[in-house]
Design a protein around this motif. Sequence first.
Motif, PDB file in Angstrom:
ATOM      1  N   THR A  51       0.817  -1.229   0.000  1.00  0.00           N
ATOM      2  CA  THR A  51       0.000   0.000   0.000  1.00  0.00           C
ATOM      3  C   THR A  51       0.845   1.271   0.000  1.00  0.00           C
ATOM      4  OG1 THR A  51      -0.216   0.078   2.424  1.00  0.00           O
ATOM      5  CG2 THR A  51      -1.879  -1.195   1.188  1.00  0.00           C
ATOM      6  N   ALA A  52       1.916   1.247  -0.759  1.00  0.00           N
ATOM      7  CA  ALA A  52       2.763   2.444  -0.855  1.00  0.00           C
ATOM      8  C   ALA A  52       2.058   3.522  -1.670  1.00  0.00           C
ATOM      9  CB  ALA A  52       4.092   2.097  -1.508  1.00  0.00           C
ATOM     10  N   ARG A  53       2.262   4.755  -1.294  1.00  0.00           N
ATOM     11  CA  ARG A  53       1.813   5.882  -2.109  1.00  0.00           C
ATOM     12  C   ARG A  53       2.905   6.167  -3.127  1.00  0.00           C
ATOM     13  NH1 ARG A  53      -0.267  11.726   0.239  1.00  0.00           N
ATOM     14  NH2 ARG A  53      -0.421  12.833  -1.766  1.00  0.00           N
ATOM     15  N   LEU A  54       2.588   6.041  -4.392  1.00  0.00           N
ATOM     16  CA  LEU A  54       3.611   6.068  -5.427  1.00  0.00           C
ATOM     17  C   LEU A  54       4.056   7.485  -5.761  1.00  0.00           C
ATOM     18  CD1 LEU A  54       2.214   3.348  -7.864  1.00  0.00           C
ATOM     19  CD2 LEU A  54       3.662   3.072  -5.833  1.00  0.00           C
ATOM     20  N   TRP A  55       5.348   7.609  -6.039  1.00  0.00           N
ATOM     21  CA  TRP A  55       5.935   8.877  -6.473  1.00  0.00           C
ATOM     22  C   TRP A  55       5.726   9.033  -7.980  1.00  0.00           C
ATOM     23  CZ3 TRP A  55       9.243  10.863  -9.988  1.00  0.00           C
ATOM     24  CH2 TRP A  55       9.798  12.131  -9.749  1.00  0.00           C
ATOM     25  N   SER A  56       5.306  10.227  -8.417  1.00  0.00           N
ATOM     26  CA  SER A  56       5.111  10.498  -9.840  1.00  0.00           C
ATOM     27  C   SER A  56       5.196  12.002 -10.059  1.00  0.00           C
ATOM     28  CB  SER A  56       3.743   9.980 -10.304  1.00  0.00           C
ATOM     29  OG  SER A  56       2.705  10.775  -9.762  1.00  0.00           O
ATOM     30  N   PRO A  57       5.273  12.465 -11.315  1.00  0.00           N
ATOM     31  CA  PRO A  57       5.263  13.913 -11.561  1.00  0.00           C
ATOM     32  C   PRO A  57       4.010  14.598 -11.026  1.00  0.00           C
ATOM     33  CG  PRO A  57       6.044  12.764 -13.509  1.00  0.00           C
ATOM     34  CD  PRO A  57       5.545  11.705 -12.564  1.00  0.00           C
ATOM     35  N   GLU A  58       2.891  13.891 -11.028  1.00  0.00           N
ATOM     36  CA  GLU A  58       1.639  14.470 -10.541  1.00  0.00           C
ATOM     37  C   GLU A  58       1.517  14.419  -9.018  1.00  0.00           C
ATOM     38  OE1 GLU A  58       1.698  13.530 -14.590  1.00  0.00           O
ATOM     39  OE2 GLU A  58       1.831  12.056 -12.957  1.00  0.00           O
ATOM     40  N   ASP A  59       2.192  13.473  -8.403  1.00  0.00           N
ATOM     41  CA  ASP A  59       2.132  13.314  -6.944  1.00  0.00           C
ATOM     42  C   ASP A  59       3.511  12.891  -6.435  1.00  0.00           C
ATOM     43  OD1 ASP A  59       1.363  13.017  -4.307  1.00  0.00           O
ATOM     44  OD2 ASP A  59       0.390  11.069  -4.621  1.00  0.00           O
ATOM     45  N   PRO A  60       4.426  13.844  -6.281  1.00  0.00           N
ATOM     46  CA  PRO A  60       5.803  13.508  -5.866  1.00  0.00           C
ATOM     47  C   PRO A  60       5.889  13.223  -4.365  1.00  0.00           C
ATOM     48  CG  PRO A  60       5.605  15.874  -6.191  1.00  0.00           C
ATOM     49  CD  PRO A  60       4.276  15.279  -6.588  1.00  0.00           C
ATOM     50  N   HIS A  61       5.281  12.128  -3.983  1.00  0.00           N
ATOM     51  CA  HIS A  61       5.191  11.785  -2.554  1.00  0.00           C
ATOM     52  C   HIS A  61       6.515  11.193  -2.081  1.00  0.00           C
ATOM     53  CE1 HIS A  61       3.153  10.702   1.176  1.00  0.00           C
ATOM     54  NE2 HIS A  61       3.799   9.550   1.114  1.00  0.00           N
ATOM     55  N   LYS A 106      15.051  26.461  -7.901  1.00  0.00           N
ATOM     56  CA  LYS A 106      13.690  25.923  -7.789  1.00  0.00           C
ATOM     57  C   LYS A 106      12.726  26.728  -8.647  1.00  0.00           C
ATOM     58  CE  LYS A 106      10.244  24.361  -4.454  1.00  0.00           C
ATOM     59  NZ  LYS A 106       9.935  24.157  -3.009  1.00  0.00           N
ATOM     60  N   ARG A 107      12.896  28.044  -8.683  1.00  0.00           N
ATOM     61  CA  ARG A 107      12.018  28.876  -9.513  1.00  0.00           C
ATOM     62  C   ARG A 107      12.114  28.450 -10.980  1.00  0.00           C
ATOM     63  NH1 ARG A 107      11.960  32.756 -13.035  1.00  0.00           N
ATOM     64  NH2 ARG A 107      14.242  32.866 -13.116  1.00  0.00           N
ATOM     65  N   ARG A 108      13.331  28.235 -11.457  1.00  0.00           N
ATOM     66  CA  ARG A 108      13.519  27.833 -12.856  1.00  0.00           C
ATOM     67  C   ARG A 108      12.932  26.451 -13.125  1.00  0.00           C
ATOM     68  NH1 ARG A 108      19.547  29.893 -14.755  1.00  0.00           N
ATOM     69  NH2 ARG A 108      19.468  31.967 -13.798  1.00  0.00           N
ATOM     70  N   MET A 109      13.113  25.544 -12.192  1.00  0.00           N
ATOM     71  CA  MET A 109      12.600  24.190 -12.398  1.00  0.00           C
ATOM     72  C   MET A 109      11.077  24.158 -12.356  1.00  0.00           C
ATOM     73  SD  MET A 109      15.556  22.128 -10.262  1.00  0.00           S
ATOM     74  CE  MET A 109      14.881  20.492 -10.553  1.00  0.00           C
ATOM     75  N   GLU A 134       9.281  26.584 -13.471  1.00  0.00           N
ATOM     76  CA  GLU A 134       8.920  27.112 -14.785  1.00  0.00           C
ATOM     77  C   GLU A 134       8.939  25.994 -15.833  1.00  0.00           C
ATOM     78  OE1 GLU A 134       7.875  30.172 -15.833  1.00  0.00           O
ATOM     79  OE2 GLU A 134       7.690  30.614 -13.694  1.00  0.00           O
ATOM     80  N   VAL A 135       9.890  25.076 -15.706  1.00  0.00           N
ATOM     81  CA  VAL A 135       9.926  23.919 -16.610  1.00  0.00           C
ATOM     82  C   VAL A 135       8.628  23.131 -16.483  1.00  0.00           C
ATOM     83  CG1 VAL A 135      11.038  21.687 -17.044  1.00  0.00           C
ATOM     84  CG2 VAL A 135      12.440  23.734 -16.691  1.00  0.00           C
ATOM     85  N   LYS A 136       8.193  22.875 -15.269  1.00  0.00           N
ATOM     86  CA  LYS A 136       6.951  22.131 -15.066  1.00  0.00           C
ATOM     87  C   LYS A 136       5.740  22.890 -15.617  1.00  0.00           C
ATOM     88  CE  LYS A 136       5.895  19.049 -12.484  1.00  0.00           C
ATOM     89  NZ  LYS A 136       5.300  18.168 -11.457  1.00  0.00           N
ATOM     90  N   LYS A 137       5.746  24.205 -15.476  1.00  0.00           N
ATOM     91  CA  LYS A 137       4.637  25.004 -15.982  1.00  0.00           C
ATOM     92  C   LYS A 137       4.525  24.901 -17.501  1.00  0.00           C
ATOM     93  CE  LYS A 137       4.524  28.509 -12.316  1.00  0.00           C
ATOM     94  NZ  LYS A 137       4.776  29.951 -11.995  1.00  0.00           N
ATOM     95  N   SER A 138       5.621  24.607 -18.161  1.00  0.00           N
ATOM     96  CA  SER A 138       5.603  24.472 -19.625  1.00  0.00           C
ATOM     97  C   SER A 138       5.001  23.147 -20.073  1.00  0.00           C
ATOM     98  CB  SER A 138       7.021  24.603 -20.177  1.00  0.00           C
ATOM     99  OG  SER A 138       7.781  23.428 -19.913  1.00  0.00           O
ATOM    100  N   GLU A 179      11.177  16.787  -5.021  1.00  0.00           N
ATOM    101  CA  GLU A 179      10.101  17.471  -4.311  1.00  0.00           C
ATOM    102  C   GLU A 179       8.969  17.915  -5.232  1.00  0.00           C
ATOM    103  OE1 GLU A 179      12.178  20.681  -2.526  1.00  0.00           O
ATOM    104  OE2 GLU A 179      13.401  19.396  -1.235  1.00  0.00           O
ATOM    105  N   ILE A 180       9.316  18.369  -6.441  1.00  0.00           N
ATOM    106  CA  ILE A 180       8.286  18.950  -7.308  1.00  0.00           C
ATOM    107  C   ILE A 180       7.797  17.969  -8.364  1.00  0.00           C
ATOM    108  CG2 ILE A 180       9.270  21.249  -6.947  1.00  0.00           C
ATOM    109  CD1 ILE A 180      10.343  21.150  -9.810  1.00  0.00           C
ATOM    110  N   GLY A 181       8.450  16.804  -8.490  1.00  0.00           N
ATOM    111  CA  GLY A 181       8.000  15.812  -9.461  1.00  0.00           C
ATOM    112  C   GLY A 181       8.473  16.078 -10.869  1.00  0.00           C
ATOM    113  N   LEU A 182       9.766  16.337 -11.042  1.00  0.00           N
ATOM    114  CA  LEU A 182      10.354  16.533 -12.357  1.00  0.00           C
ATOM    115  C   LEU A 182      11.309  15.386 -12.638  1.00  0.00           C
ATOM    116  CD1 LEU A 182      10.585  18.463 -14.807  1.00  0.00           C
ATOM    117  CD2 LEU A 182      12.515  19.561 -13.627  1.00  0.00           C
TER     118      LEU A 182
END
Length: 396
Positions: free
Chosen positions: A83-93, A155-158, A160-164, A186-189
Amino acid sequence: HDTVGIALPARLHVRPERYLDDQALRIVTSVRKQTLSVRGRADRGSGSTVRLSATDRDGKTRSLGTAKVIQDGTWQFYAPFKTARLWSPEDPHLYRLKISLVDSKGRELDQSDHRFGFREVWVKGPNFYLNGVRRNLLATSTWPLAEPLPRTELKRRMLEVKKSNAIAFRPHIGPWQKDVREIADEIGLLIVDEAPLYTDGSGMYAYQDPRFWANYKKVLDGLVAWSHNHPSVVMWSLGNEILFMGNQRYAQDLPQRLGDLARHVRKIDPTRPLTFEADLDPDGAYDAIGLHYPHELPAQHAYPAITDWLGSAKQTEAGGGMLGTVGSSFTWDRKKPLYIGEYLWTPYGDYSAGTVFYGPEAYRDRGKFHGKAQRDAWYDQTIAYRRSEVTGVSPW
């Protein structure tokens, strides 16, 4: 190179006499098996015991168990992790793994904690999978940083990458500062972590000297040790543009040598796919085909009609004076994923690129219309690559 010494920020750690070696720690999560595997080393720790626990982001802690430190100082732990909560770009748990080294009387000698994300990556046929879900690596990249950035700016630049809407980033000619991987966790990149062998246009590496290859394997060992436990790191790039730049003329066995690098890294980390940027699949040893500048503006000019070229063999192109793979014939047989790590750089100082899209108007302002043409070509070509189900794309 005109600089020597330590390239990146260094960290000094104070350790007790008997301690856990963080550099030897390897955390492996398996979504398919629902297991957690951890191995490491305790310096002067023979006969001691390692205790492990994992804490969720909400503060819930689960005791995992113990492992015995054997005579050579190493230890291994393997257990179910249901029952692990999986890490992904949408949910970087992220979980936090606590490791304690205790002696035979139960006294704590050392302790360390490490973040980890529960995720698994693999390739099958032409596709890349994250946690059992097929994902295309919609990526970007850029030149190496001239100097380390403050964490807040990085972090600000990264972000921005996700926002693209990119989900992946390649730190070109790495390794970059460790903050990149920590923030990406942390941010799921997703990170395509790259080693520093790069773009040799003059035979500057000692390809025929065995010491060069032995040293480079040590560099790869260091890269894996540094980045292995970061869930954001999903693929290793073992170098950039070596065969692509025509360097086989200096060493005929160069494809085999590059293949040996893949075989070496796969032994120390079999959990991530491998690629070599631009050099296709040296010696058939890589998991993903690395391709650069295959179909380029302004040699190609009938946009968007000419963008669907992947269905047949063609001469690939590398403009701007690069030797590249001009004259070779490339066909994607879809037996392996295709990662087009750079395309449509268009490094020309004339008006040709702008005229493809804007005709005579481009002569009014070379820079302006060159940039607009590059943007338009990226748009048309990227849509075509996605239509062709290319596994990974990264405009340059």
